[in-house]
Design an enzyme around this catalytic site. Sequence first.
Site, PDB file in Angstrom:
ATOM      1  N   HIS A 112      -1.397  -3.494  -7.840  1.00 35.43           N
ATOM      2  CA  HIS A 112      -0.625  -3.789  -9.046  1.00 35.43           C
ATOM      3  C   HIS A 112       0.326  -4.953  -8.767  1.00 35.43           C
ATOM      4  O   HIS A 112       0.422  -5.448  -7.648  1.00 35.43           O
ATOM      5  CB  HIS A 112       0.153  -2.552  -9.543  1.00 35.43           C
ATOM      6  CG  HIS A 112       1.450  -2.268  -8.840  1.00 35.43           C
ATOM      7  ND1 HIS A 112       2.564  -1.767  -9.479  1.00 35.43           N
ATOM      8  CD2 HIS A 112       1.799  -2.421  -7.530  1.00 35.43           C
ATOM      9  CE1 HIS A 112       3.537  -1.610  -8.599  1.00 35.43           C
ATOM     10  NE2 HIS A 112       3.110  -1.999  -7.418  1.00 35.43           N
ATOM     11  N   CYS A 119       7.646  -7.801  -5.467  1.00 38.00           N
ATOM     12  CA  CYS A 119       6.700  -7.034  -6.300  1.00 38.00           C
ATOM     13  C   CYS A 119       6.011  -7.915  -7.334  1.00 38.00           C
ATOM     14  O   CYS A 119       5.042  -7.499  -7.974  1.00 38.00           O
ATOM     15  CB  CYS A 119       7.411  -5.883  -7.003  1.00 38.00           C
ATOM     16  SG  CYS A 119       8.100  -4.676  -5.864  1.00 38.00           S
ATOM     17  N   HIS A 143      -0.216  -6.704  -4.882  1.00 35.85           N
ATOM     18  CA  HIS A 143      -0.096  -5.925  -3.651  1.00 35.85           C
ATOM     19  C   HIS A 143      -0.596  -4.515  -4.029  1.00 35.85           C
ATOM     20  O   HIS A 143      -1.182  -4.357  -5.112  1.00 35.85           O
ATOM     21  CB  HIS A 143       1.343  -5.917  -3.125  1.00 35.85           C
ATOM     22  CG  HIS A 143       2.320  -5.235  -4.011  1.00 35.85           C
ATOM     23  ND1 HIS A 143       2.798  -5.792  -5.170  1.00 35.85           N
ATOM     24  CD2 HIS A 143       2.899  -4.010  -3.943  1.00 35.85           C
ATOM     25  CE1 HIS A 143       3.640  -4.955  -5.764  1.00 35.85           C
ATOM     26  NE2 HIS A 143       3.708  -3.869  -5.042  1.00 35.85           N
ATOM     27  N   HIS A 158      -0.742   0.144  -3.174  1.00 34.40           N
ATOM     28  CA  HIS A 158      -0.138   1.359  -2.619  1.00 34.40           C
ATOM     29  C   HIS A 158      -1.169   2.476  -2.501  1.00 34.40           C
ATOM     30  O   HIS A 158      -2.159   2.499  -3.228  1.00 34.40           O
ATOM     31  CB  HIS A 158       0.995   1.867  -3.528  1.00 34.40           C
ATOM     32  CG  HIS A 158       2.142   0.931  -3.671  1.00 34.40           C
ATOM     33  ND1 HIS A 158       3.035   0.683  -2.658  1.00 34.40           N
ATOM     34  CD2 HIS A 158       2.556   0.160  -4.703  1.00 34.40           C
ATOM     35  CE1 HIS A 158       3.943  -0.186  -3.056  1.00 34.40           C
ATOM     36  NE2 HIS A 158       3.676  -0.526  -4.292  1.00 34.40           N
ATOM     37  N   ASP A 176      -8.270   5.025  -9.054  1.00 37.09           N
ATOM     38  CA  ASP A 176      -8.555   4.864  -7.623  1.00 37.09           C
ATOM     39  C   ASP A 176      -9.402   3.621  -7.363  1.00 37.09           C
ATOM     40  O   ASP A 176     -10.439   3.413  -7.993  1.00 37.09           O
ATOM     41  CB  ASP A 176      -9.290   6.108  -7.104  1.00 37.09           C
ATOM     42  CG  ASP A 176      -9.402   6.075  -5.584  1.00 37.09           C
ATOM     43  OD1 ASP A 176      -8.479   5.564  -4.924  1.00 37.09           O
ATOM     44  OD2 ASP A 176     -10.423   6.559  -5.067  1.00 37.09           O
ATOM     45  N   HIS A 177      -8.933   2.816  -6.404  1.00 41.39           N
ATOM     46  CA  HIS A 177      -9.607   1.563  -6.050  1.00 41.39           C
ATOM     47  C   HIS A 177      -9.711   0.644  -7.262  1.00 41.39           C
ATOM     48  O   HIS A 177     -10.715  -0.042  -7.473  1.00 41.39           O
ATOM     49  CB  HIS A 177     -10.971   1.834  -5.400  1.00 41.39           C
ATOM     50  CG  HIS A 177     -10.823   2.306  -3.976  1.00 41.39           C
ATOM     51  ND1 HIS A 177     -10.348   3.544  -3.662  1.00 41.39           N
ATOM     52  CD2 HIS A 177     -11.052   1.676  -2.792  1.00 41.39           C
ATOM     53  CE1 HIS A 177     -10.319   3.676  -2.336  1.00 41.39           C
ATOM     54  NE2 HIS A 177     -10.722   2.566  -1.787  1.00 41.39           N
ATOM     55  N   GLU A 185       5.185   6.544  -4.803  1.00 42.07           N
ATOM     56  CA  GLU A 185       4.623   5.214  -4.549  1.00 42.07           C
ATOM     57  C   GLU A 185       4.653   4.866  -3.070  1.00 42.07           C
ATOM     58  O   GLU A 185       3.726   4.271  -2.531  1.00 42.07           O
ATOM     59  CB  GLU A 185       5.439   4.182  -5.345  1.00 42.07           C
ATOM     60  CG  GLU A 185       4.788   2.824  -5.414  1.00 42.07           C
ATOM     61  CD  GLU A 185       5.687   1.803  -6.080  1.00 42.07           C
ATOM     62  OE1 GLU A 185       5.308   1.295  -7.132  1.00 42.07           O
ATOM     63  OE2 GLU A 185       6.778   1.502  -5.547  1.00 42.07           O
TER      64      GLU A 185
END
Lengths: 136, 136, 136, 136, 136, 136
Positions: E14, E33, E39, E41, E79-80, E126
Amino acid sequence: MIYLTRRERFNAAHKLYRDDWSVEKNEAVFGKCANANWHGHNYEVFVTVKGEINEATGFVVDLKELSIVLKNKVVDPLDHRNINLDVPFMKGKMASTEILAIEIWKEIQKEVEALGCQLHCVKVQETENNSVEYYG
Amino acid sequence: MIYLTRRERFNAAHKLYRDDWSVEKNEAVFGKCANANWHGHNYEVFVTVKGEINEATGFVVDLKELSIVLKNKVVDPLDHRNINLDVPFMKGKMASTEILAIEIWKEIQKEVEALGCQLHCVKVQETENNSVEYYG
Amino acid sequence: MIYLTRRERFNAAHKLYRDDWSVEKNEAVFGKCANANWHGHNYEVFVTVKGEINEATGFVVDLKELSIVLKNKVVDPLDHRNINLDVPFMKGKMASTEILAIEIWKEIQKEVEALGCQLHCVKVQETENNSVEYYG
Amino acid sequence: MIYLTRRERFNAAHKLYRDDWSVEKNEAVFGKCANANWHGHNYEVFVTVKGEINEATGFVVDLKELSIVLKNKVVDPLDHRNINLDVPFMKGKMASTEILAIEIWKEIQKEVEALGCQLHCVKVQETENNSVEYYG
Amino acid sequence: MIYLTRRERFNAAHKLYRDDWSVEKNEAVFGKCANANWHGHNYEVFVTVKGEINEATGFVVDLKELSIVLKNKVVDPLDHRNINLDVPFMKGKMASTEILAIEIWKEIQKEVEALGCQLHCVKVQETENNSVEYYG
Amino acid sequence: MIYLTRRERFNAAHKLYRDDWSVEKNEAVFGKCANANWHGHNYEVFVTVKGEINEATGFVVDLKELSIVLKNKVVDPLDHRNINLDVPFMKGKMASTEILAIEIWKEIQKEVEALGCQLHCVKVQETENNSVEYYG
């Protein structure tokens, strides 16, 4: 040479008990682990493989394929099972963490090596305070 | 009003099973948790109490005394036991995490309150993915 | 050959400070770890032993016996103590994690080996970011 | 000889993808890791150094100095970055955990050894289930 | 009334960025950010439901059914993935942890309640240092 | 209304001791926590704030600003310090976890609220087994 570790988990019952010993001797040696009606753990298994990196993929092993081997040979036979009664490769053996690590090694070695890497270590974590490592 | 939480741990076997249901119905409802030969977990119990601070000690409760209550009423009856077979306060009850949290509350409430504080929450963590909280 | 690791914990105060250095030099070298009035940590010690498996028990070592050695030689002398002032085997030594790991090794080696296994590693975890391992 | 490990963390995006392969082949080999718009991780890096203990300080290495090297060479280039696009030492390489561990080793080896110790291991933890270790 | 919490995990990319702001303003407000190339998480989602216990099963909710809802509505879409670009329910919204928790609540509320319990809390973790809770 | 939690850490020494009590009474009440030469902990502080979401940023509070407040008012005064001797806001008070949580609340409340949110909870984790929560 590079090392990759995959964690898998299973929840199982077991006890430490020898039928050829008296109840008293079992309790003296194994303490509360000998409880006749079993107890259990959230086991964690850390499987470490080693090998050369595949230049095309950047992988030492395909994690999906490794995870499938571990699911078939470790998680499915052990998860939500009784280690002493339900697990073919533990039949007739002491259900100690040490023996479990060795028998998991024997179960997976060939299939892991068929993926193109070597098996380096099987670590079994029984509680946050106790674990065992076997290197073959 | 301040809240204090103490964690205790126990390793136990259990299964989810109703004798008044068929094997098929038990498996349909409880899945692999119905395994006839049991499975088990490393349970964590987080007991939260609340109250006013004792001016002399700075404590809401003496942690040593709270820990003794939890050892006598929770850890000793449950650790290295079979929840369905060995634990008096779980006899005849479903060994779900929900029921376990409620029954632990009932077991400890009076003795915790005798220490001069109120019982606020019993949390039972069954795996790293599943937990239950009961507030009375 | 198989490896077994036991974790123990102790909470202690310490500082990094040399009496034969000036206050300024101590602060320059040790930074905030030189704070005159001490600071402290929740230390974790992971002791790894290795050996052959006892055929009767399936154990490399009896965990209860290993835990008693660690309680007597590590936890009791260090827990709720000042490492610089209260711990006989640290007297006159720098209270760094490195020295602590080495001195714990010296304290436990004979008693661990009297249990029928070899001492392989003493790991001391000082914070979630810092740890030390000593292999003798 | 004693071993000291320092953990650092960084949050980064990446994907596993070869431009010289078709979309289909990338998906067949890398699965969801090939997602065109990236995904990401909270990476943990454990750097282990070894050496003799400095008699004056009790240190194998000054942790503050080691942490500065890791901040400059690992955390700053990788944290809140895209490993494939933003990180000079990963340009043109597969962004697998294996390659990342090796390239971090190359980045830090000289500066770590300038601190008076040897680099022993770079471990990169990608998720709670997957990690890689490189020993040079 | 009893509370049950299920943890699920997803790894995603994100950035925090407003197209209607200059690059400079984005960097001033969102810092690293706002990195243009994203980047990511390892996110953890803890979903807490509450309700009465089913007398037959001892469950407040069937964990398998709850997990299926969370897989379909939370893990599979996130996810991914890239939260800003790939996730229908986050389109046009800031990809902050706060907004993510609220939108996950909206996504799952009806399906969770169809299982016979109430949705109590959506917690999104996070990093090990930052998390958000939303109670509707 | 949404809740955000930030974790910070500090390592400190303390003891539980009243000068107006005899050594014997201190030991009877506080046990090994009364050790004259101090002991210490790796403390974790979880600060939870609540408020409405800023529409422009998607934030309930700017985490960087919250972290600066916590660094100035909590971490810097407490990290690598003696809680009884070195910390102005703990002078003359019992260094229990309960009192520490309350005094941290008092220290940060105004500055946290100046960021545009409300302070909801201060949680202090002293060991993996013990923690305290204060809600004002």
